[in-house]
Design an enzyme around this catalytic site. Structure first.
Site, PDB file in Angstrom:
ATOM      1  N   ARG A  64       6.599   8.753  -7.394  1.00  0.00           N
ATOM      2  CA  ARG A  64       6.476   7.810  -7.174  1.00  0.00           C
ATOM      3  C   ARG A  64       7.661   8.093  -6.230  1.00  0.00           C
ATOM      4  NH1 ARG A  64       8.046   3.554  -9.268  1.00  0.00           N
ATOM      5  NH2 ARG A  64       8.300   3.127 -11.500  1.00  0.00           N
ATOM      6  N   GLU A  94      11.137  -6.348 -16.189  1.00  0.00           N
ATOM      7  CA  GLU A  94      11.977  -6.856 -15.855  1.00  0.00           C
ATOM      8  C   GLU A  94      11.908  -8.375 -16.267  1.00  0.00           C
ATOM      9  OE1 GLU A  94      14.974  -4.927 -15.106  1.00  0.00           O
ATOM     10  OE2 GLU A  94      14.050  -3.137 -15.440  1.00  0.00           O
ATOM     11  N   ILE A 109       0.424  -1.329   0.193  1.00  0.00           N
ATOM     12  CA  ILE A 109       0.227  -0.048   0.093  1.00  0.00           C
ATOM     13  C   ILE A 109       0.996   1.499   0.046  1.00  0.00           C
ATOM     14  CG2 ILE A 109      -0.057   0.151   2.825  1.00  0.00           C
ATOM     15  CD1 ILE A 109      -2.829   1.287  -0.199  1.00  0.00           C
ATOM     16  N   LYS A 118      10.680 -11.815  -9.722  1.00  0.00           N
ATOM     17  CA  LYS A 118       9.286 -11.733 -10.069  1.00  0.00           C
ATOM     18  C   LYS A 118       8.569 -12.877 -11.476  1.00  0.00           C
ATOM     19  CE  LYS A 118       7.703  -7.822  -9.201  1.00  0.00           C
ATOM     20  NZ  LYS A 118       6.080  -7.507  -8.137  1.00  0.00           N
ATOM     21  N   HIS A 133       6.204   2.837 -14.992  1.00  0.00           N
ATOM     22  CA  HIS A 133       4.657   4.149 -14.759  1.00  0.00           C
ATOM     23  C   HIS A 133       5.091   4.616 -14.187  1.00  0.00           C
ATOM     24  CE1 HIS A 133       3.737   0.432 -12.482  1.00  0.00           C
ATOM     25  NE2 HIS A 133       3.175   0.819 -12.019  1.00  0.00           N
ATOM     26  N   TYR A 191      15.529  -8.613  -8.616  1.00  0.00           N
ATOM     27  CA  TYR A 191      14.333  -8.120  -9.173  1.00  0.00           C
ATOM     28  C   TYR A 191      13.618  -9.051 -10.531  1.00  0.00           C
ATOM     29  CZ  TYR A 191      10.794  -5.222 -10.370  1.00  0.00           C
ATOM     30  OH  TYR A 191       9.191  -4.140 -10.040  1.00  0.00           O
ATOM     31  N   GLY A 242       3.452   2.006  -1.517  1.00  0.00           N
ATOM     32  CA  GLY A 242       3.728   2.712  -3.303  1.00  0.00           C
ATOM     33  C   GLY A 242       2.984   3.565  -3.966  1.00  0.00           C
ATOM     34  N   GLN A 243       3.291   3.904  -5.556  1.00  0.00           N
ATOM     35  CA  GLN A 243       2.171   4.855  -5.675  1.00  0.00           C
ATOM     36  C   GLN A 243       0.788   3.781  -6.132  1.00  0.00           C
ATOM     37  OE1 GLN A 243       4.289   6.172  -9.588  1.00  0.00           O
ATOM     38  NE2 GLN A 243       4.196   4.253 -10.112  1.00  0.00           N
ATOM     39  N   SER A 288       6.672  -7.748 -13.665  1.00  0.00           N
ATOM     40  CA  SER A 288       6.870  -6.473 -14.419  1.00  0.00           C
ATOM     41  C   SER A 288       7.835  -6.724 -15.620  1.00  0.00           C
ATOM     42  CB  SER A 288       8.183  -5.992 -13.354  1.00  0.00           C
ATOM     43  OG  SER A 288       9.495  -5.291 -14.406  1.00  0.00           O
ATOM     44  N   ASP A 304       3.937  -8.213   7.727  1.00  0.00           N
ATOM     45  CA  ASP A 304       5.558  -8.097   6.741  1.00  0.00           C
ATOM     46  C   ASP A 304       4.753  -9.386   5.815  1.00  0.00           C
ATOM     47  OD1 ASP A 304       7.670  -8.952   5.075  1.00  0.00           O
ATOM     48  OD2 ASP A 304       9.153  -8.381   6.156  1.00  0.00           O
ATOM     49  N   LEU A 305       4.874  -9.234   4.680  1.00  0.00           N
ATOM     50  CA  LEU A 305       4.617 -10.353   2.942  1.00  0.00           C
ATOM     51  C   LEU A 305       5.256 -11.284   3.737  1.00  0.00           C
ATOM     52  CD1 LEU A 305       2.153 -10.609   0.747  1.00  0.00           C
ATOM     53  CD2 LEU A 305       3.890  -9.723  -0.132  1.00  0.00           C
TER      54      LEU A 305
END
Length: 309
Positions: A176, A120, A9, A146, A171, A142, A11-12, A118, A52-53
């Site tokens: 950001r 990436e 939550i 992902k 995005h 990263y 983050g942008q 992502s 924490d996830l």
């Protein structure tokens, strides 16, 4: 009242998504790290749960208690640079914990889950633009983590979980965080325009990315959650620009024409491995979700610079 759970939550995307879901009348719950406190821009109506996830059992109990209809997994080590510094935690949060959340949702039943993936995951792609069938070839921790979660969403669809993985290309928005190069640029340009700084120091100016408007990408997430069938979706504008283009647009938005003497490249800001160009083909999202970007590149940069000014 329909309940939704949002991870990441802070983050942008998380705050734009929370605003959207609250406005639609959903009961919105969010997982937040204790150190983050109440995230900026997070609506007061959101029920915050500290955790924490990566704490799989605690997160599993939370999902069972809330029994949400929609789950949006945005939590991640979101910086590629940070993933090089913390590859082990990146694999835990972006990979293992994401897969555990899918299992938690499957156990609750009748849950629609959106995994924020992502571009990436494609790394040094051998085709451009990339779409949902492009082979995965990540070049950093990263992207590798992902990619694991992205593939897991496909696996969980075989176990009747409505899981969609959205391959989100870059995005941006004024929300950001400043550790990202785009916000570093717009904030730095604003400081120069106000006479508070003399130069902007950056890394690779030739890297090319497909930049869109963050609220548009949140719209794609909601559309995917509510689609009849789950799937993988590339979410992108289909147009690439270089970091140099971004810098030029930012200085133009601040009314500075002769900007090149104000920018210095420093090898310390170059990544160990950096895809040369990532640009996405969002045909499936357009055709199946009715999604399309609404804000162009120059306007995105202009809005960010205006906010930083």
């Amino acid at each position: 009242m329909t309940a939704a759970l949002v991870t990441g939550i802070g983050g942008q995307d998380g705050t734009y998504l929370a605003e959207r879901l609250v406005a639609e009348g959903l009961e919105v719950h969010a997982l937040v790290l204790e150190a983050d406190g109440h995230p900026d821009h997070c609506p007061d109506e959101v029920v915050l749960h500290t955790g924490d996830l990566a704490d799989v059992e605690a997160t599993r109990r939370l999902v069972a208690d809330i029994a949400p209809r929609e789950v949006y997994n945005l939590a991640a080590i979101s910086s590629v640079a940070q993933s090089w510094d913390e590859p082990d935690r990146t694999s835990l949060v972006n990979g293992h914990a994401a897969v555990a959340l899918m299992e938690s949702a499957r156990r609750v039943g009748d849950v629609r889950l959106v995994q924020a993936s992502s571009a990436e995951i494609f790394g040094e792609a051998h085709e451009s633009p990339q779409d949902e069938e492009t082979p995965l070839a990540p070049v950093n921790p990263y992207g590798a983590a992902k990619a694991y979660a992205h593939l897991a969403a496909r696996v969980f669809r075989q176990r009747d979980l409505h899981a969609s993985s959205l391959v989100l290309y870059n995005h941006e928005s004024p929300r950001r965080p400043t550790r990202f190069v785009t916000r570093k640029i717009t904030r730095g340009v604003a400081a120069i325009a106000r006479g508070e700084a003399d130069e902007l120091v950056l890394g690779n100016l030739d890297a090319r990315r497909d930049w869109g408007w963050a609220p548009d990408y949140v719209d794609a997430m909601v559309r995917a959650a509510r689609a009849d069938q789950p799937a993988d979706y590339v979410v992108a504008t289909g147009t690439a620009h270089s970091v140099r283009d971004f810098v030029a647009a930012a200085f133009a938005a601040a009314g500075i024409a002769d900007w090149e003497p104000l920018v210095r490249q420093d090898a310390a800001f170059f990544r160990p491995a950096d895809p040369a160009e990532l640009v996405g083909d969002a045909t499936r999202a357009r055709e199946e979700l009715g999604w399309a970007p609404t804000v162009g590149f120059e306007e995105i940069v202009r809005r960010m610079v205006a906010a930083d000014l």
